[in-house]
Design a protein around this motif. Structure first.
Motif, PDB file in Angstrom:
ATOM      1  N   MET A   1      50.331 114.471  29.942  1.00 18.46           N
ATOM      2  CA  MET A   1      50.226 113.026  30.679  1.00 18.46           C
ATOM      3  C   MET A   1      51.455 112.309  30.901  1.00 18.46           C
ATOM      4  N   ASN A   2      51.696 111.668  32.071  1.00 16.27           N
ATOM      5  CA  ASN A   2      53.017 111.169  32.176  1.00 16.27           C
ATOM      6  C   ASN A   2      53.049 109.865  31.427  1.00 16.27           C
ATOM      7  N   LEU A   3      53.493 109.621  30.438  1.00 12.84           N
ATOM      8  CA  LEU A   3      53.278 108.193  29.710  1.00 12.84           C
ATOM      9  C   LEU A   3      54.700 107.598  29.681  1.00 12.84           C
ATOM     10  N   SER A   4      55.656 107.737  30.791  1.00 18.87           N
ATOM     11  CA  SER A   4      56.738 107.143  30.994  1.00 18.87           C
ATOM     12  C   SER A   4      56.456 105.449  31.321  1.00 18.87           C
ATOM     13  N   CYS A   5      55.417 105.091  31.468  1.00 16.06           N
ATOM     14  CA  CYS A   5      55.190 103.892  31.887  1.00 16.06           C
ATOM     15  C   CYS A   5      55.068 102.753  30.759  1.00 16.06           C
ATOM     16  N   PHE A   6      55.262 103.366  29.562  1.00 17.41           N
ATOM     17  CA  PHE A   6      55.261 102.461  28.449  1.00 17.41           C
ATOM     18  C   PHE A   6      56.556 102.138  28.084  1.00 17.41           C
ATOM     19  N   LYS A   7      57.057 100.910  28.056  1.00 17.90           N
ATOM     20  CA  LYS A   7      58.402 100.462  27.883  1.00 17.90           C
ATOM     21  C   LYS A   7      58.355  99.642  26.682  1.00 17.90           C
ATOM     22  N   ALA A   8      59.644  99.147  26.268  1.00 19.48           N
ATOM     23  CA  ALA A   8      59.703  98.462  25.063  1.00 19.48           C
ATOM     24  C   ALA A   8      59.049  97.168  24.862  1.00 19.48           C
ATOM     25  N   TYR A   9      58.485  96.593  25.920  1.00 20.66           N
ATOM     26  CA  TYR A   9      57.861  95.378  25.860  1.00 20.66           C
ATOM     27  C   TYR A   9      56.581  95.273  26.667  1.00 20.66           C
ATOM     28  N   ASP A  10      56.379  96.119  27.453  1.00 18.29           N
ATOM     29  CA  ASP A  10      55.149  96.273  28.316  1.00 18.29           C
ATOM     30  C   ASP A  10      54.986  97.514  28.807  1.00 18.29           C
ATOM     31  N   ILE A  11      53.935  97.534  29.915  1.00 20.68           N
ATOM     32  CA  ILE A  11      53.706  98.978  30.447  1.00 20.68           C
ATOM     33  C   ILE A  11      54.081  98.901  32.033  1.00 20.68           C
ATOM     34  N   ARG A  12      54.764  99.686  32.524  1.00 20.44           N
ATOM     35  CA  ARG A  12      55.360  99.409  34.138  1.00 20.44           C
ATOM     36  C   ARG A  12      55.341 101.061  34.641  1.00 20.44           C
ATOM     37  N   GLY A  13      54.789 100.936  35.891  1.00 19.89           N
ATOM     38  CA  GLY A  13      54.886 102.418  36.388  1.00 19.89           C
ATOM     39  C   GLY A  13      54.436 102.447  37.790  1.00 19.89           C
ATOM     40  N   ARG A  14      54.811 103.323  38.764  1.00 20.07           N
ATOM     41  CA  ARG A  14      54.352 103.778  40.147  1.00 20.07           C
ATOM     42  C   ARG A  14      52.808 103.950  39.901  1.00 20.07           C
ATOM     43  N   VAL A  15      51.972 103.470  40.969  1.00 18.75           N
ATOM     44  CA  VAL A  15      50.662 103.696  41.126  1.00 18.75           C
ATOM     45  C   VAL A  15      50.272 104.543  42.248  1.00 18.75           C
ATOM     46  N   PRO A  16      49.698 105.666  42.320  1.00 17.22           N
ATOM     47  CA  PRO A  16      49.116 106.134  41.149  1.00 17.22           C
ATOM     48  C   PRO A  16      49.522 107.320  40.282  1.00 17.22           C
ATOM     49  N   SER A  17      50.938 107.590  40.572  1.00 20.57           N
ATOM     50  CA  SER A  17      51.667 108.905  40.111  1.00 20.57           C
ATOM     51  C   SER A  17      51.912 108.447  38.805  1.00 20.57           C
ATOM     52  N   VAL A  18      52.149 107.400  38.263  1.00 18.60           N
ATOM     53  CA  VAL A  18      52.347 107.279  36.855  1.00 18.60           C
ATOM     54  C   VAL A  18      51.374 106.328  36.117  1.00 18.60           C
ATOM     55  N   LEU A  19      51.048 105.345  36.871  1.00 16.54           N
ATOM     56  CA  LEU A  19      49.902 104.394  36.358  1.00 16.54           C
ATOM     57  C   LEU A  19      48.626 104.453  37.146  1.00 16.54           C
ATOM     58  N   ASN A  20      47.528 104.920  36.648  1.00 12.45           N
ATOM     59  CA  ASN A  20      46.404 104.950  37.651  1.00 12.45           C
ATOM     60  C   ASN A  20      45.018 104.566  36.672  1.00 12.45           C
ATOM     61  N   GLU A  21      44.009 104.730  37.410  1.00 11.05           N
ATOM     62  CA  GLU A  21      42.586 104.119  36.685  1.00 11.05           C
ATOM     63  C   GLU A  21      42.446 104.905  35.595  1.00 11.05           C
ATOM     64  N   SER A  22      42.545 106.268  35.573  1.00 12.35           N
ATOM     65  CA  SER A  22      42.330 107.088  34.518  1.00 12.35           C
ATOM     66  C   SER A  22      42.970 106.714  33.415  1.00 12.35           C
ATOM     67  N   LEU A  23      44.525 106.586  33.322  1.00  9.30           N
ATOM     68  CA  LEU A  23      45.228 106.065  32.146  1.00  9.30           C
ATOM     69  C   LEU A  23      44.886 104.684  31.663  1.00  9.30           C
ATOM     70  N   ALA A  24      44.481 103.869  32.720  1.00  9.94           N
ATOM     71  CA  ALA A  24      44.225 102.456  32.331  1.00  9.94           C
ATOM     72  C   ALA A  24      43.221 102.341  31.523  1.00  9.94           C
ATOM     73  N   LYS A  25      42.077 103.277  31.809  1.00 11.62           N
ATOM     74  CA  LYS A  25      40.944 103.355  31.143  1.00 11.62           C
ATOM     75  C   LYS A  25      41.071 103.538  29.623  1.00 11.62           C
TER      76      LYS A  25
END
Length: 451
Positions: A1-25
């Motif tokens: 799973m691509n977890l590159s959206c986890f940053k030092a202070y928050d979560i940020r990523g392109r939807v849906p390729s990086v951040l999507n409903e499955s990962l959000a759940k």
């Protein structure tokens, strides 16, 4: 799973390729496992992907037995407020802030609106997911909808005496983010003539992503300030946790000078309190704070560091030149609404215009603003710069954040980006613009010669 959206202070990523409903759940479920909350409040900003991610986070929390309260579309600081004022065990804001419209993210807090960052649980959440987390299908927690906006607005009004404000004309650019939702209600309770631009939230961002730090994003607000003959202008990013200012001529005001002004405004009611500031530009803030009988305290840049230091020092206020402003009475969190209210009251009491207040300080401590340079090797360049200037008589060196070197009549801070090969330079002087410009050129030549 691509977890590159986890940053030092928050979560940020392109939807849906990086951040999507499955990962959000999974994030919602992992948050619950990490912190064991019983209740969590959640919200989302204007982005089109917000409602779906919001629903998925709620599902993940519910699956862990957490009771979730959703406050719908809001600003990040409304989640902060709801968490600390209403006694929730945690809060999650679905927001992409000032990022492009096809991106989204999350900002998380625990009870008391204490931030969750990489070293306080965020990476643990990532690791739980990386280890193959399975979210149960059974929902043991509840979901309810409500609004705390009326209480939040009453809280904001408590920072000023509204009846003392002069009837200023104000232009407020919400940028099609969420600020317009609050500004409409707030302005109705103030003796001001407020024109709100781009007031309706629109996740497509038809006028471009709201990020007033980009020079090309300032012209609309600036032109409206002049056209309306406004006393000052304000603008926000998408989730309005940062506030930016324009004077009556439409000039964008460097955030550094607002830190001192807001500190002075608060110290008039809270003398001898601690004020936290970042190390990039310091002299103006330090002089104003000391003159107002306060105690300036330098902290590493970044909201997690500022908030931690504020709690340790019980500081009444903390400010960064990047337009983040933090307040003790707001659970040490950053707000984009409190600053402009304090500035409006400060101007009402001083009888000066914003330009007059700022120009006095610019003349005394002119600054470069942040200048970025792409370099191959950040540590090598910083070491080189330090070696060049370490022989200057009377030099004072600090490594609180990057490299700060202070001389009798000028100083600089040089710090590397955490995410890209970029060095960020800030220079200021004691009343000598020519010296400042000379040192900028000198430093940039040394920095960029490495390429």
């Amino acid at each position: 799973m691509n977890l590159s959206c986890f940053k030092a202070y928050d979560i940020r990523g392109r939807v849906p390729s990086v951040l999507n409903e499955s990962l959000a759940k999974q994030i919602g479920y992992a948050y619950a496992l990490e912190f064991s909350p019983k209740t969590v409040v959640i919200g989302y900003d204007a982005r089109l992907s917000g409602p779906a991610l919001y629903g998925a986070v709620a599902e993940g929390l519910n699956a862990a037995g957490v009771d979730v309260t959703g406050i719908g579309m809001c600003g990040t600081e409304e989640i902060y407020y709801s968490t600390f004022a209403k006694g929730f065990d945690g809060g999650i804001m679905i927001t992409g802030s000032h990022n492009p419209a096809d991106e989204n993210g999350m900002k998380m807090v625990r009870r008391g609106a204490v931030p969750v960052s990489g070293d306080s649980g965020l990476f643990n959440i990532r690791n739980r997911i990386e280890d193959g987390l399975i979210v149960p299908s059974v929902k043991n927690g509840s979901f309810s909808k409500t609004s705390f906006r009326d209480d939040y607005i009453r809280h904001l009004l408590g920072y000023i005496a509204p009846e003392t404000l002069k009837p200023f004309t104000v232009v407020a650019d919400a940028g099609n983010g969420c600020a317009g939702l609050v500004m409409k209600e707030l302005a109705a309770k103030l003796p001001l003539n407020v024109t709100i631009l781009n007031a309706e939230p629109d996740g497509r961002f038809p006028h471009g992503v709201p990020n007033p730090l980009l020079p090309e994003k300032r012209e609309t607000t600036s032109a409206a300030v002049k056209a309306c003959q406004a006393d000052f202008g304000i603008a926000w990013d998408g989730d309005f946790d940062r506030c930016f200012f324009y004077d009556a001529s439409g000039r964008f005001i460097e955030g550094y000078y607002l830190v001192g002004m807001i500190a002075e405004a608060l110290l008039s009611a809270h003398p001898r309190e601690n004020i936290i500031h970042d190390p990039r530009l310091t002299w103006n803030t330090q002089e104003i704070v000391r003159r107002a009988k306060g105690n300036p305290v330098e902290s590493k840049t970044g909201h997690a560091f500022i908030k931690e230091r504020m709690r340790a020092e019980n500081a009444v206020y903390g400010g960064e030149m990047s337009a983040h402003h933090y307040f003790r009475e707001f659970a040490y969190c950053d707000s984009g609404m409190i600053p402009w209210l304090l500035v409006a009251q400060y101007l009402s009491q001083s009888g000066k215009t914003l330009a007059q207040c700022v120009d006095e300080r610019i003349r005394k401590f002119p600054c470069s603003g942040e200048i970025n340079s792409v370099v191959r090797d950040i540590p090598v360049v910083i070491q080189k710069i330090e070696s060049v200037y370490s022989g200057y008589p009377g030099v004072k060196t600090s490594r609180i954040d990057g490299l700060s070197m202070e001389f009798e009549d000028w100083r600089f801070n040089l710090r590397g980006s955490n995410t890209e090969p970029v060095l960020r330079l800030n220079v200021e002087s004691r009343g000598d613009i020519e010296l400042m410009q000379k040192k900028i050129e000198e430093l940039l030549k040394l920095i960029r010669s490495e390429n």
